[in-house]
Motif scaffolding. Structure first.
Motif, PDB file in Angstrom:
ATOM      1  N   ALA A  28     -49.891   9.801 -16.693  1.00 48.60           N
ATOM      2  CA  ALA A  28     -49.337   8.548 -16.181  1.00 48.60           C
ATOM      3  C   ALA A  28     -49.681   7.381 -17.105  1.00 48.60           C
ATOM      4  O   ALA A  28     -48.844   6.521 -17.386  1.00 48.60           O
ATOM      5  N   ILE A  29     -50.917   7.353 -17.611  1.00 46.49           N
ATOM      6  CA  ILE A  29     -51.359   6.267 -18.492  1.00 46.49           C
ATOM      7  C   ILE A  29     -50.654   6.335 -19.842  1.00 46.49           C
ATOM      8  O   ILE A  29     -50.090   5.343 -20.321  1.00 46.49           O
ATOM      9  N   ASP A  38     -43.056   6.101 -16.809  1.00 49.42           N
ATOM     10  CA  ASP A  38     -43.789   7.260 -16.317  1.00 49.42           C
ATOM     11  C   ASP A  38     -42.924   8.509 -16.421  1.00 49.42           C
ATOM     12  O   ASP A  38     -41.773   8.515 -15.976  1.00 49.42           O
ATOM     13  N   ALA A  39     -43.466   9.560 -16.998  1.00 42.89           N
ATOM     14  CA  ALA A  39     -42.723  10.817 -17.103  1.00 42.89           C
ATOM     15  C   ALA A  39     -42.441  11.395 -15.723  1.00 42.89           C
ATOM     16  O   ALA A  39     -41.449  12.099 -15.522  1.00 42.89           O
ATOM     17  N   GLY A  40     -43.324  11.111 -14.762  1.00 44.03           N
ATOM     18  CA  GLY A  40     -43.085  11.555 -13.393  1.00 44.03           C
ATOM     19  C   GLY A  40     -43.930  12.739 -12.975  1.00 44.03           C
ATOM     20  O   GLY A  40     -44.399  13.528 -13.790  1.00 44.03           O
ATOM     21  N   ASN A 114     -49.371   4.805  -9.050  1.00 41.01           N
ATOM     22  CA  ASN A 114     -49.644   3.424  -9.433  1.00 41.01           C
ATOM     23  C   ASN A 114     -50.914   3.393 -10.291  1.00 41.01           C
ATOM     24  O   ASN A 114     -51.942   3.965  -9.915  1.00 41.01           O
ATOM     25  N   LEU A 115     -50.856   2.722 -11.439  1.00 38.01           N
ATOM     26  CA  LEU A 115     -51.983   2.764 -12.376  1.00 38.01           C
ATOM     27  C   LEU A 115     -53.230   2.056 -11.865  1.00 38.01           C
ATOM     28  O   LEU A 115     -54.336   2.365 -12.316  1.00 38.01           O
ATOM     29  N   TRP A 116     -53.090   1.109 -10.945  1.00 35.94           N
ATOM     30  CA  TRP A 116     -54.279   0.522 -10.328  1.00 35.94           C
ATOM     31  C   TRP A 116     -55.038   1.598  -9.555  1.00 35.94           C
ATOM     32  O   TRP A 116     -56.279   1.670  -9.620  1.00 35.94           O
ATOM     33  N   GLY A 164     -55.922  10.743 -11.305  1.00 28.10           N
ATOM     34  CA  GLY A 164     -57.144  10.035 -11.644  1.00 28.10           C
ATOM     35  C   GLY A 164     -58.382  10.721 -11.114  1.00 28.10           C
ATOM     36  O   GLY A 164     -59.492  10.476 -11.588  1.00 28.10           O
ATOM     37  N   VAL A 165     -58.209  11.615 -10.141  1.00 27.61           N
ATOM     38  CA  VAL A 165     -59.375  12.301  -9.557  1.00 27.61           C
ATOM     39  C   VAL A 165     -59.815  13.468 -10.435  1.00 27.61           C
ATOM     40  O   VAL A 165     -60.981  13.562 -10.816  1.00 27.61           O
TER      41      VAL A 165
END
Length: 276
Positions: A28-29, A38-40, A114-116, A164-165
């Protein structure tokens, strides 16, 4: 998607899938930072077919032994050994992510990327990994595993639905909290991922060609090349990571996750990156 995107993102996927730093978060980043979109989640899921194929090849002997022991144990109670129980543990541990993955599939493909959220997950779960390393006594081995351990690690794997996890970070941390030795926790986590990731990849295949929500479309040739790249790079990553875990802790990845998460937040705050 362009061929450059496919190649870069596939290499990123292969490198990060098995490390406790989140492959979906990295995709995603990198997608937004270098390619502006975003590639998805569907492309991510399909590209993971290559990394899971690498798991099948790398653990082929273990998988064949477990499958044989499982069938033998079904027919003969006297042959219900550690490998027989491991077969059941993989089946039991896979159920939670299959159920939750289907229930929240729309959120996973949209808002969860969402990048946040990705940046926050990188930082927060870095602290979880650090805590697991600190408190885990690593006194339990394969013969000590129970079905309760399988359920616990199975639910921990569900956390990987949040980019992110990190799947390996979640399952290894859960194992450490249960005082399972680090290498066994990693191996069990990799085996546990096989059914879920293959199911997710095949389920997402139609959407990767033509996304119905967010993401970019890819051709059949691009998806095939992606799977091949992630297989080769992923195989090398598994081999390195398991050897690394024998004599190193996961603290090495904690600092990286925090630095990356903070960097992404700065880029988001300054407008360099778009959150979604």
């Amino acid at each position: 998607m362009s061929w450059l995107q496919v190649i870069v993102l596939s290499v990123v996927q292969g490198l990060t899938e098995f490390l406790p730093i989140s492959s979906s978060g990295h995709l995603a980043i990198v997608s937004r930072l270098f390619f502006g979109a975003d590639a998805g989640a569907s492309f991510t899921a399909v590209s993971q077919l290559g990394t899971e194929a690498a798991v099948l090849v790398y653990f082929a002997k273990d998988i064949i032994r477990i499958v044989r022991a499982w069938f033998a144990g079904l027919a003969d109670k006297a042959r219900r050994d550690v490998d027989y129980r491991m077969g059941w543990f993989v089946i039991i541990g896979t159920i939670p992510i299959c159920v939750l993955g289907l229930l929240f599939k729309d959120q996973i493909r949209s808002g969860a990327r969402n990048l946040w959220l990705v940046a926050a997950a990188l930082i927060v779960f870095a602290l979880v990994i650090a805590l697991a390393e600190r408190v885990g006594r690593q006194t339990r081995h394969a013969e000590n595993l129970t079905w309760k351990d399988a359920v616990t690690v199975g639910f921990a794997q569900c956390l990987a639905l949040v980019p992110g996890v990190s799947r390996s970070g979640a399952t290894i941390s859960a194992g450490l909290f249960l005082n399972v030795d680090r290498e066994l926790a990693a191996r069990f986590g990799f085996l546990l991922a096989i059914p879920a990731v293959f199911a997710s990849g095949l389920f997402s295949l139609p959407d990767a060609f033509s996304p119905v929500t967010e993401g970019m479309s890819a051709t059949g040739a691009q998806l095939l090349v992606s799977v091949l790249i992630t297989f080769v790079v992923g195989y090398a990553a598994i081999s390195w990571f398991l050897k690394f875990l024998v004599s190193h802790s996961m603290y090495w990845f904690v600092g990286y996750r925090i630095i990356l998460g903070v960097t992404v937040m700065i880029l988001l705050g300054t407008g360099v990156l778009a959150a979604s």
